[in-house]
Design an enzyme around this catalytic site. Sequence first.
Site, PDB file in Angstrom:
ATOM      1  N   GLY A  24      14.224 -20.734  22.510  1.00  0.00           N
ATOM      2  CA  GLY A  24      15.032 -21.691  21.772  1.00  0.00           C
ATOM      3  C   GLY A  24      16.458 -21.805  22.270  1.00  0.00           C
ATOM      4  O   GLY A  24      17.206 -22.681  21.818  1.00  0.00           O
ATOM      5  N   HIS A  25      16.857 -20.930  23.183  1.00  0.00           N
ATOM      6  CA  HIS A  25      18.178 -20.991  23.798  1.00  0.00           C
ATOM      7  C   HIS A  25      18.074 -21.443  25.256  1.00  0.00           C
ATOM      8  O   HIS A  25      18.880 -22.241  25.724  1.00  0.00           O
ATOM      9  CB  HIS A  25      18.850 -19.613  23.735  1.00  0.00           C
ATOM     10  CG  HIS A  25      19.096 -19.129  22.343  1.00  0.00           C
ATOM     11  ND1 HIS A  25      20.372 -18.893  21.851  1.00  0.00           N
ATOM     12  CD2 HIS A  25      18.260 -18.842  21.322  1.00  0.00           C
ATOM     13  CE1 HIS A  25      20.289 -18.474  20.595  1.00  0.00           C
ATOM     14  NE2 HIS A  25      19.013 -18.428  20.255  1.00  0.00           N
ATOM     15  N   ASP A 137      26.007 -18.426  25.899  1.00  0.00           N
ATOM     16  CA  ASP A 137      25.498 -18.343  24.541  1.00  0.00           C
ATOM     17  C   ASP A 137      26.447 -17.582  23.643  1.00  0.00           C
ATOM     18  O   ASP A 137      27.150 -16.673  24.077  1.00  0.00           O
ATOM     19  CB  ASP A 137      24.131 -17.661  24.545  1.00  0.00           C
ATOM     20  CG  ASP A 137      23.311 -17.993  23.318  1.00  0.00           C
ATOM     21  OD1 ASP A 137      23.615 -17.435  22.240  1.00  0.00           O
ATOM     22  OD2 ASP A 137      22.399 -18.819  23.421  1.00  0.00           O
ATOM     23  N   ALA A 327       7.164 -28.009  22.347  1.00  0.00           N
ATOM     24  CA  ALA A 327       6.656 -29.287  21.838  1.00  0.00           C
ATOM     25  C   ALA A 327       7.785 -30.315  21.769  1.00  0.00           C
ATOM     26  O   ALA A 327       8.944 -29.955  21.566  1.00  0.00           O
ATOM     27  CB  ALA A 327       6.051 -29.100  20.450  1.00  0.00           C
ATOM     28  N   GLN A 329       9.402 -31.960  19.633  1.00  0.00           N
ATOM     29  CA  GLN A 329       9.549 -31.978  18.182  1.00  0.00           C
ATOM     30  C   GLN A 329      10.323 -33.190  17.680  1.00  0.00           C
ATOM     31  O   GLN A 329       9.954 -33.807  16.677  1.00  0.00           O
ATOM     32  CB  GLN A 329      10.226 -30.682  17.714  1.00  0.00           C
ATOM     33  CG  GLN A 329      10.362 -30.560  16.200  1.00  0.00           C
ATOM     34  CD  GLN A 329      10.549 -29.128  15.771  1.00  0.00           C
ATOM     35  OE1 GLN A 329       9.648 -28.320  15.896  1.00  0.00           O
ATOM     36  NE2 GLN A 329      11.729 -28.808  15.284  1.00  0.00           N
ATOM     37  N   HIS A 344       8.724 -22.401   9.693  1.00  0.00           N
ATOM     38  CA  HIS A 344       9.008 -21.018   9.302  1.00  0.00           C
ATOM     39  C   HIS A 344      10.351 -20.858   8.621  1.00  0.00           C
ATOM     40  O   HIS A 344      10.669 -19.779   8.145  1.00  0.00           O
ATOM     41  CB  HIS A 344       8.964 -20.119  10.528  1.00  0.00           C
ATOM     42  CG  HIS A 344      10.063 -20.400  11.526  1.00  0.00           C
ATOM     43  ND1 HIS A 344      10.316 -21.664  12.010  1.00  0.00           N
ATOM     44  CD2 HIS A 344      10.974 -19.603  12.115  1.00  0.00           C
ATOM     45  CE1 HIS A 344      11.316 -21.608  12.860  1.00  0.00           C
ATOM     46  NE2 HIS A 344      11.744 -20.389  12.938  1.00  0.00           N
TER      47      HIS A 344
END
Length: 457
Positions: A24-25, A137, A327, A329, A344
């Site tokens: 996700g990063h 990050d 995906a 999304q 989630h």
Amino acid sequence: MANTRDEPQLQPLHILFLPYFAPGHLIPVTDIAGLFAARGAMCTILTTPVNTDIIRPAVDRANAANLRGVGSQPIVISVLPFPDVGLPPGMENLKSVTPSHGAEYHVKFVQATQLLREPFDQFLATTRPRVDAVVSDSFFAWSTDSAAAHGVPRLVFLGSSVFAWSCSETMLRNSPLEAANCPDEPDALVLLPGLPHRVELRRSQMLDPGTRPLEWAFASGSNTADQKSFGEDMAKRSNACSPDVVDDCLRWLNTKPVGSVVYISFGTLTSFSLAEHREIARGLDLSGKNFVWVLSGSEDDRSEWMPDGFTELTGNNDRGFLIRGWAPQTLILSQPALGGFVTHGGLPSRPVPSPKSKDISVILGMDWLMENGVVINCGDKTVSLLNSIGGHIVFQGDKYTLLEIGLELNSLKEVKIEEIPVVNEFQDVFPKELPSMPPDSEIEFTIDLIPGTSLPK
């Protein structure tokens, strides 16, 4: 007039990207690098061997797309070794550290990310052309001082949504739990100050420095480093997946009626047991609804958890469409066919549907369901939940008759004890009401031995 060939050529801006080692990063940062590279910036992504394999397809697609642009630059991946902290070989991404490994592996993983400062410093000192800016990050708090030591501005990448980041920011700056004074009430609502709208969270949802001091110290350190940085960069959800997957998925969604598809995605770090996967699959099967289900790479061995009959639902993409890995999304949520989103409840996956997805009936996060005492009645199409004072709020969905939706339900008529074979012979044991313990019954028990058989010694 001087010949332009004699004029010095300006070097393109060189930006170094250091994403955290989680899907996700990594993928959104790669998308950002692609945007800069398309506009003529020289972009280098600094990462480890395993994470190189994760971002390589996205980098290749970005470079192929940028070839069509004028003045664009290719993205370069620079590989550094993952620090040796006692983790198994290849465990270089947070996704591979599961709850079954225990807290020790998580601590070691965080320790490894802190040890990256030395090779990061060395890269800034020796790489040519010189790095002009760093995008790192927020979890790499040390990169602020490291970049400043080399005279390089640092921009922070934040993988969460703006709302989640705003809530975290005000919690860290204002410590609202101290003013709330409700240490023994996990469901007590706490106001988050400094936001343009009134936002309250349950105490159990908030980071408490008293009970989680190490996490608070880490979050505070990251926040302090972010404040000293040049700026912050928040990427939208990435569509860094195969174009074939995107085309096939959108084509499938376009064949479904408006509001008829449920989208299921639990993020890249959530892990399930085989039994949990089987239950989700059975629920999708029994629901009778169309669905798009995103599976991470570790969940791809479907033979171990897929229930009987599930293959027929997804084999020809009749009722179900499975996506493995990342995906699209944002695109999926914008489709009129979407009717619901089950997720989630993690920070990056708390979505804001686009205007096209106005027909979505409800967005459910598993954490949110538990915290708010939600009860879903599929028969009545109602969702009830608790409000802030303990009362119930009930949402009523559109109801359809069985004829309208073409379904038939099996009904079970009342069966009397007298009609049940064998049981009807012992009606004294099965009275309508049990006044006391069942009556004593004598049982004759014998063992017949075959002649000539001897007992074992």
